[in-house]
Each structure stands twice: as C-alpha cells, then as structure tokens.
Motif scaffolding. Sequence first.
Motif, PDB file in Angstrom:
ATOM      1  N   LEU A 125      76.680 -48.687 -96.161  1.00  0.00           N
ATOM      2  CA  LEU A 125      76.912 -48.941 -97.585  1.00  0.00           C
ATOM      3  C   LEU A 125      76.793 -50.427 -97.891  1.00  0.00           C
ATOM      4  CD1 LEU A 125      77.662 -47.751-100.313  1.00  0.00           C
ATOM      5  CD2 LEU A 125      80.084 -48.020 -99.701  1.00  0.00           C
ATOM      6  N   LEU A 126      77.279 -51.272 -96.991  1.00  0.00           N
ATOM      7  CA  LEU A 126      77.175 -52.713 -97.198  1.00  0.00           C
ATOM      8  C   LEU A 126      75.719 -53.169 -97.158  1.00  0.00           C
ATOM      9  CD1 LEU A 126      78.934 -55.201 -97.652  1.00  0.00           C
ATOM     10  CD2 LEU A 126      79.043 -55.508 -95.161  1.00  0.00           C
ATOM     11  N   HIS A 127      74.938 -52.609 -96.238  1.00  0.00           N
ATOM     12  CA  HIS A 127      73.511 -52.925 -96.192  1.00  0.00           C
ATOM     13  C   HIS A 127      72.821 -52.532 -97.495  1.00  0.00           C
ATOM     14  CE1 HIS A 127      74.140 -53.262 -91.817  1.00  0.00           C
ATOM     15  NE2 HIS A 127      73.002 -53.929 -91.787  1.00  0.00           N
ATOM     16  N   ARG A 128      73.142 -51.368 -98.001  1.00  0.00           N
ATOM     17  CA  ARG A 128      72.450 -50.861 -99.187  1.00  0.00           C
ATOM     18  C   ARG A 128      72.785 -51.681-100.422  1.00  0.00           C
ATOM     19  NH1 ARG A 128      74.048 -44.701 -99.173  1.00  0.00           N
ATOM     20  NH2 ARG A 128      72.810 -44.691-101.081  1.00  0.00           N
ATOM     21  N   VAL A 129      73.997 -52.233-100.480  1.00  0.00           N
ATOM     22  CA  VAL A 129      74.374 -53.050-101.642  1.00  0.00           C
ATOM     23  C   VAL A 129      73.469 -54.257-101.782  1.00  0.00           C
ATOM     24  CG1 VAL A 129      76.193 -54.537-102.558  1.00  0.00           C
ATOM     25  CG2 VAL A 129      76.765 -52.256-101.721  1.00  0.00           C
ATOM     26  N   VAL A 130      73.090 -54.863-100.651  1.00  0.00           N
ATOM     27  CA  VAL A 130      72.256 -56.062-100.691  1.00  0.00           C
ATOM     28  C   VAL A 130      70.798 -55.767-100.357  1.00  0.00           C
ATOM     29  CG1 VAL A 130      74.170 -57.612-100.177  1.00  0.00           C
ATOM     30  CG2 VAL A 130      72.859 -56.619 -98.304  1.00  0.00           C
ATOM     31  N   GLY A 131      70.435 -54.478-100.218  1.00  0.00           N
ATOM     32  CA  GLY A 131      69.040 -54.104-100.016  1.00  0.00           C
ATOM     33  C   GLY A 131      68.502 -54.391 -98.630  1.00  0.00           C
ATOM     34  N   LEU A 132      69.307 -54.146 -97.592  1.00  0.00           N
ATOM     35  CA  LEU A 132      68.882 -54.389 -96.225  1.00  0.00           C
ATOM     36  C   LEU A 132      68.914 -53.103 -95.407  1.00  0.00           C
ATOM     37  CD1 LEU A 132      70.719 -57.745 -95.403  1.00  0.00           C
ATOM     38  CD2 LEU A 132      68.366 -57.420 -96.185  1.00  0.00           C
ATOM     39  N   SER A 133      68.254 -53.102 -94.256  1.00  0.00           N
ATOM     40  CA  SER A 133      68.245 -51.981 -93.330  1.00  0.00           C
ATOM     41  C   SER A 133      68.262 -52.514 -91.908  1.00  0.00           C
ATOM     42  CB  SER A 133      67.008 -51.097 -93.535  1.00  0.00           C
ATOM     43  OG  SER A 133      67.014 -50.481 -94.799  1.00  0.00           O
ATOM     44  N   LYS A 134      68.737 -51.673 -91.005  1.00  0.00           N
ATOM     45  CA  LYS A 134      68.686 -51.988 -89.580  1.00  0.00           C
ATOM     46  C   LYS A 134      67.552 -51.185 -88.958  1.00  0.00           C
ATOM     47  CE  LYS A 134      72.021 -50.566 -86.817  1.00  0.00           C
ATOM     48  NZ  LYS A 134      73.322 -50.536 -86.122  1.00  0.00           N
ATOM     49  N   VAL A 135      66.695 -51.865 -88.211  1.00  0.00           N
ATOM     50  CA  VAL A 135      65.529 -51.241 -87.583  1.00  0.00           C
ATOM     51  C   VAL A 135      65.794 -51.117 -86.094  1.00  0.00           C
ATOM     52  CG1 VAL A 135      63.049 -51.385 -87.205  1.00  0.00           C
ATOM     53  CG2 VAL A 135      64.033 -52.280 -89.319  1.00  0.00           C
TER      54      VAL A 135
END
Length: 530
Positions: A125-135
């Motif tokens: 959820l924290l990643h999605r708030v700032v538009g990031l992803s883990k690859v």
Amino acid sequence: MSEPSAPEADLAPGATEATPEAGPEVEWHRLSPRNLLINPVKVVGQFAVPAVIALVGVSQGDRGLPWWAAPFVVVGALALGAVPWLTTFYRTTPTQFQVRSGLLNKTMKTAPLDRVRSVDLEASLLHRVVGLSKVQVGTGVDDDRITLDSVSTEQAATLRQFLLARRAPTTVPSDQPTGQPIGQPTGQPAGDGPVGTGELSGVPPEPGRVLAEIDWAWLRFAPFSLARLVVLAAAVGALSQFGDQLPIADTAQSAWGWVHQFALYLVVLGLLVGGLVSWVMVAVTGYVVQWWNMRLTREAGSLHLTAGLFTTRSITVEEQRVRGVEMKEPVLLRLVGGAELSTLATGVGSGGVTAILPPCPVGVARDVGADVLETATPMGVPLVAHGPAARRRTWIRHLWGVLVVTAIPLVASIWVDLPWWLPVLVGVVSLALAGLGAEAAYRHLGHAATPDHVVVGSGELTRVRTVLEHDGIIGWVVHQTFFQRRLSLATLTATTAAGAERVVARDIPLPAAIRLADASTPGVLTAFLA
C-alpha cells in the motif's frame, strides 16, 4: 556514471560474472528518487517499538534513554533508509541484467537475459501511494532472486515486458548508439525513465489471453477454506492474554457473570454464533484482500497472475517450467463444490507450487487446469482404483490410531477415578471417525496415464489430483514395506524437479505400478516387465 570498485561479487543462481561489454560502457541507473519517501518510513516503523522501549525504559526505570535522544533516533532511521537509494544501481546490457548494491560490502548480481525465467512485481500500500513497485527477477535456480526495491510502476512494467521478451530475436535500431542500454531510448535520462521496453526488440508483444478472472460469487467458498483459521486463533490467543487490560474488561466480566448465572445455554449459543460470525468475517475479508482484482493470463510464453488489494502482486511462471498442476478439494470445500488449483513448476519460489486460483467452483478449477495443460483429458480422466487389498491396508492403518486414542483414557482410569463409560465413548467416537477417514482416504486413491501425463489421486480429508507431464519425470522409486509385500502392493514415487519434487501413489498394486511407470517413461522399467 562511473562504476565504483566491487571487490566482492555475489552471483545470483544461474547468473554469471559481469564481463566488459563491447563499445562504450552502458550507463547505470538508480532506483526511483521516490524511494526516499518510503524507505525511511519503513525503517522508522522497524525501529518504532525498540525505540519506545529504550526511551521509556523497562518498567519506567532509570535506565531508559533521555527524551532528547528521540530526534537522534529518527535522524538515524532516516539516514539508514536513504542508504539503499544511494548505493543501488542497475542496468540492462545487450546480454545481461545487472544490479550492484552495498555500502561497505559491495555486491554485483548479474543474470544473462536468456536465463531469466520469471519477473514478479509487488507493490505494498505504501508503494502504491507513491507509484512504486518492487521487481523480483528469477533465473530458475533455487528460490534466490535479484530484487529492485523500488522503481516506478511504469518502469517496472516495461522492464518486466522486456525481460520476458528475451526469447524474441533482439535487433538494435541502426540509429541507436552502440552501448545504449537495450530498450533505453536515446537521450532518456537515468532514474525514472523506462528501461527495457519490448517494443524495441523487433517483435511486438503478444496480447495476453485471459484464462480466469475473479468472480465475486466465489466469495461463498471463503468460509469453507480453513487457510485463515490461524488468524482467528491468534486473535483469540491475544484476547485471552491481554483481555484483562482492556477498558471494558470489568464490565464484560460482570455481564458474563450475570448471564452465566441465569442462562447458561444462551452463553453457549452466543459463543457459537459469535465464533461463527467472526470466522465468516475473517475468511471473507482475507479472501477479498488476497484475491482482489485477480486475473490470470497467458502471454509471451508465460502464465501471469495479478491479485491483491493492499499489496498487489504480479507473478510470472514460464510455461516451459510448468510440469503439471495440482487440484485440491478440502473436505469443507468439497461439500459445497469448491476446489483450489496450483501449478507445479521448476525454479520458482514457494517450493515450486504456485496457487493460481482462489477457492472457486470445481468446474472452474478443472477448466483452468485444462487451459494450463493445454489438454482437458488429465483433469477429467477417471482414476483406476487400487483394489480391496489397498482398502484393507488403509483401514488397518487408521484403526491403529483408534487403539492408541482409546488406550489413553483406559489406562488413566486405573489411577484416576473415571466413569466406566468414558473409555467406551472415546472408543466408539474414535472408531466412527477412523472409519470415515479410512474410507475417504481409500476412495481418494487412484491413478491414470494419458499420452502426455500421469495422474495420481491421494489425500485423506483433502482430495488431491496431481497431474505431472511425462517430460517432467526424472525417475521412479518403487518401495514395499513388509506388509505391502504380503499384499502385493507398493508405494510408487515419481521424482521430479517440480513442486514438492515427488508425486506419490500409495498402496498401488505392484503390477499396476510397473505398468504405470513404463507407460509414462518407456524403457525405464523394462527389466521388471520381463
């Protein structure tokens, strides 16, 4: 950007040491600058509880840290959170995907593009708030993966698309300078720009074919799956430990005493109803959180699963690595016509077993399994029963447990004054349950062979159908105990690199075991057929 020295190199499984590329050095790229917004927050969260304990002190003693130390704790956490962004770099060269990281101990991980087997995306959820992803990039060996945390959502999608399109012939446009990263447009700044778009590989990406999507009518199966029972058990345990400290503890105890005094049956009924409602809420909530917007597609030679409400996951399983499927029907799900489906693959995480469907109608599980296998025969072929000898052995194995359970209250009655009917009641109930379990276990036994797959039925309370393709079988193990030899039965094990690395057919007649193995891998057991 110049590359710092890397005296130590840790290679990812299936990876090779980085070698100098022809032409000018390919530029390295940082993680997204937005990583500085979430990594310090995660570090502060990890340090929150220890910091509070240190500041307050154990039992509010004199050994706690002074209040003015709090800013230093926060600043230290923020500094530690910035280290990954400052020290992590990655790039895609014409032949490799490379990641280097580390402040004191520097590491370099590389993976040849033709060895990449999976590219999974995950966004909390924290990643999605700032538009990031883990690859997470897997090379098909063990469970270790090369991880980038965090890159922009758009960049993660294009990087995944490029890495999964590695099997397509790669052509570099003539107007692209030598040494430019594959898929990196000329003049694209490092950092948040797209890296590795498959559109520059010379072959346009194939449109994905949808195999399954979430149907919210499947929510009716959520309460019949016991996968989240541990969550409810943990909540009950926490309430029993800390319930006395809640503000309403005294009022609740008074109400409990009053109800217990006048209406015990209402207490029992209320507990049953409350427990049932709590379980339904936990099961349905967990189902929605885990499988929100679930979508299973086939694209670029891989199975691609996306799902998740708060934490979204994008899981890729290369179809060349899929060796079969496993359909499970737990006893409660079976009562309402439900099932679960997983793939058996080599070189992926989770022990080689990847759930690709939530609890759903058994017909849907069969259809999707047929789509994954590209043939419907293994999912519906009738299984050959293992015969009366296997039934007797299954019953005897379960009845031994009845003797043990019944003996406990019987022996206890010698030293403790227990009523005579208690051992009898325990014995009768245990015998009935053992009989049901034994008959169910026997009915779940079975095997079948199709032109391309071997099918094995197993399980006791959970009915399991395991489908393994012939090309995925490494060898066979035929094992007989003393009692199995007297009944001409055997335990046949197909060894494989996929899933749990074995598929077991228990208590199968020995001649049938040899025929099944020979039909699946002709010539391997020819000597036993003579």
